[in-house]
Motif scaffolding. Structure first.
Motif, short mmCIF file in Angstrom:
data_model
loop_
_atom_site.label_atom_id
_atom_site.label_comp_id
_atom_site.label_asym_id
_atom_site.label_seq_id
_atom_site.Cartn_x
_atom_site.Cartn_y
_atom_site.Cartn_z
N GLY A 1 2.76 10.72 1.97
CA GLY A 1 1.45 10.28 2.42
C GLY A 1 0.68 9.51 1.36
O GLY A 1 1.10 9.35 0.21
N ARG A 2 -0.46 9.03 1.77
CA ARG A 2 -1.33 8.24 0.89
C ARG A 2 -1.79 9.06 -0.30
O ARG A 2 -1.83 8.56 -1.43
CB ARG A 2 -2.52 7.70 1.68
CG ARG A 2 -3.45 6.83 0.86
CD ARG A 2 -4.64 6.36 1.69
NE ARG A 2 -5.58 5.63 0.88
CZ ARG A 2 -5.79 4.32 0.97
NH1 ARG A 2 -5.11 3.60 1.85
NH2 ARG A 2 -6.67 3.72 0.20
N ASP A 3 -2.14 10.32 -0.08
CA ASP A 3 -2.60 11.15 -1.18
C ASP A 3 -1.50 11.34 -2.23
O ASP A 3 -1.77 11.31 -3.43
CB ASP A 3 -3.08 12.51 -0.68
CG ASP A 3 -4.37 12.43 0.13
OD1 ASP A 3 -5.08 11.40 0.01
OD2 ASP A 3 -4.66 13.37 0.88
N GLY A 4 -0.27 11.52 -1.77
CA GLY A 4 0.85 11.66 -2.69
C GLY A 4 1.09 10.39 -3.48
O GLY A 4 1.36 10.43 -4.69
N ALA A 5 0.98 9.23 -2.81
CA ALA A 5 1.16 7.95 -3.50
C ALA A 5 0.06 7.75 -4.53
O ALA A 5 0.33 7.31 -5.66
CB ALA A 5 1.17 6.81 -2.49
N ARG B 1 -7.66 -0.24 -3.17
CA ARG B 1 -7.37 -1.54 -2.52
C ARG B 1 -5.86 -1.76 -2.41
O ARG B 1 -5.37 -2.26 -1.41
CB ARG B 1 -8.03 -2.68 -3.30
CG ARG B 1 -9.53 -2.77 -3.12
CD ARG B 1 -10.12 -4.08 -3.63
NE ARG B 1 -9.66 -4.47 -4.96
CZ ARG B 1 -10.22 -4.09 -6.11
NH1 ARG B 1 -11.28 -3.28 -6.08
NH2 ARG B 1 -9.75 -4.51 -7.26
N TYR B 2 -5.14 -1.38 -3.46
CA TYR B 2 -3.69 -1.52 -3.44
C TYR B 2 -3.08 -0.67 -2.32
O TYR B 2 -2.26 -1.16 -1.54
CB TYR B 2 -3.10 -1.13 -4.80
CG TYR B 2 -1.59 -1.04 -4.79
CD1 TYR B 2 -0.81 -2.20 -4.81
CD2 TYR B 2 -0.94 0.18 -4.72
CE1 TYR B 2 0.57 -2.13 -4.78
CE2 TYR B 2 0.44 0.26 -4.69
CZ TYR B 2 1.19 -0.90 -4.71
OH TYR B 2 2.56 -0.83 -4.67
N LEU B 3 -3.50 0.58 -2.22
CA LEU B 3 -2.96 1.46 -1.18
C LEU B 3 -3.33 0.97 0.21
O LEU B 3 -2.53 1.09 1.15
CB LEU B 3 -3.43 2.89 -1.42
CG LEU B 3 -2.82 3.57 -2.64
CD1 LEU B 3 -3.52 4.90 -2.93
CD2 LEU B 3 -1.32 3.77 -2.47
N ASP B 4 -4.53 0.40 0.36
CA ASP B 4 -4.92 -0.20 1.65
C ASP B 4 -3.97 -1.34 2.00
O ASP B 4 -3.52 -1.46 3.14
CB ASP B 4 -6.35 -0.75 1.59
CG ASP B 4 -7.41 0.34 1.61
OD1 ASP B 4 -7.11 1.49 2.00
OD2 ASP B 4 -8.56 0.03 1.21
N ALA B 5 -3.67 -2.18 1.00
CA ALA B 5 -2.85 -3.38 1.25
C ALA B 5 -1.40 -3.04 1.56
O ALA B 5 -0.80 -3.66 2.44
CB ALA B 5 -2.93 -4.31 0.04
N VAL B 6 -0.82 -2.08 0.85
CA VAL B 6 0.61 -1.80 1.06
C VAL B 6 0.85 -0.80 2.17
O VAL B 6 1.96 -0.72 2.71
CB VAL B 6 1.32 -1.33 -0.24
CG1 VAL B 6 1.26 -2.41 -1.29
CG2 VAL B 6 0.77 -0.03 -0.75
N GLY B 7 -0.14 -0.01 2.52
CA GLY B 7 0.00 0.94 3.63
C GLY B 7 1.14 1.92 3.42
O GLY B 7 1.33 2.44 2.32
N GLU B 8 1.92 2.13 4.46
CA GLU B 8 2.99 3.13 4.42
C GLU B 8 4.14 2.75 3.50
O GLU B 8 4.96 3.61 3.16
CB GLU B 8 3.51 3.40 5.83
CG GLU B 8 2.49 4.13 6.68
CD GLU B 8 3.05 4.57 8.02
OE1 GLU B 8 4.28 4.52 8.22
OE2 GLU B 8 2.25 4.96 8.87
N LYS B 9 4.22 1.50 3.08
CA LYS B 9 5.27 1.11 2.13
C LYS B 9 5.16 1.90 0.83
O LYS B 9 6.15 2.07 0.13
CB LYS B 9 5.20 -0.39 1.83
CG LYS B 9 5.63 -1.26 2.98
CD LYS B 9 5.55 -2.72 2.60
CE LYS B 9 5.94 -3.61 3.76
NZ LYS B 9 5.81 -5.03 3.43
N ALA B 10 3.96 2.38 0.51
CA ALA B 10 3.77 3.17 -0.71
C ALA B 10 4.53 4.49 -0.65
O ALA B 10 4.81 5.08 -1.69
CB ALA B 10 2.28 3.43 -0.94
N HIS B 11 4.89 4.93 0.54
CA HIS B 11 5.62 6.20 0.68
C HIS B 11 7.13 5.98 0.73
O HIS B 11 7.89 6.93 0.76
CB HIS B 11 5.24 6.95 1.96
CG HIS B 11 3.81 6.85 2.34
ND1 HIS B 11 3.41 6.90 3.64
CD2 HIS B 11 2.69 6.70 1.61
CE1 HIS B 11 2.10 6.78 3.70
NE2 HIS B 11 1.65 6.64 2.47
#
Length: 194
Positions: free
Chosen positions: A86-90, A138-148
């Protein structure tokens, strides 16, 4: 045959001209990593062990086929990192890597007719710049689920390049597969045209 559900690994092989059939190998990676860590194994040994288990498991179902298993480990300051949940983990992982140098270790193992016939392990060293909280969101917003989708929570081939000040090592290794040595082995076996 690729013993992996990784779209990135499959795409690397396809872009290199291989016809790839992929099948995920059901391996309890968490348990294997826990056992390996308890045994004092190095990240290179763990990546190789996981790659071997994956290839071996799929190879049983496909005799006569070359089966490629691959795995990647991230180590920073003695800590091992997994794909974030998830986003929090990323966010947490990127904070922990911020301003530090880490290693990505990628291993590939090939099985043929029930036997391990080849393996290689490579690593890359990456230095992440210090990340501010506003940039991180902003980075996490831009990459979305790809961060996971990748260990460390970034994809160097995209916006993840913005996170780093220095990268040393093979690009394919960073993506999770030591592709050039693997292609050399496959050419030597006549699987890929020389």
């Amino acid at each position: 045959m690729l013993a992996s559900a990784s779209a990135t690994r499959r795409l690397m092989l396809e872009n290199a001209g291989l016809e790839v059939h992929a099948e995920a190998a059901a391996v309890d990676e968490e348990e294997v990593k826990h056992s390996c860590k308890a045994a004092g194994m190095k990240v290179e040994e763990v990546a190789e062990a996981l790659a071997e288990l994956k290839a071996q498991k799929i190879a049983r179902r496909y005799p006569g086929t070359y089966v490629i298993g691959a795995d990647q480990m991230l180590e920073c300051g003695g800590a091992w990192f997994d794909k974030p949940v998830g986003r929090d983990g990323a966010r947490d992982q990127l904070r922990r890597l911020s301003g530090k140098t880490h290693r990505l270790v990628s291993a590939a193992v090939v099985f043929h007719n029930g036997a391990r016939v080849w393996h290689t392990t490579d690593h890359a060293t990456l230095t992440m710049r210090p990340l501010g909280e506003d940039f991180l969101e902003r980075y996490l917003d831009a990459v979305g689920e790809k961060a996971h989708g990748s260990v460390g929570g970034y994809q160097l081939e995209g916006l993840g390049a913005q996170l780093f000040t220095n990268v040393t090592g093979d690009f394919f290794t960073i993506l999770g597969l030591p592709l050039l040595p693997l292609l050399g082995f496959l050419r030597g076996r006549g699987v890929v045209l020389a």
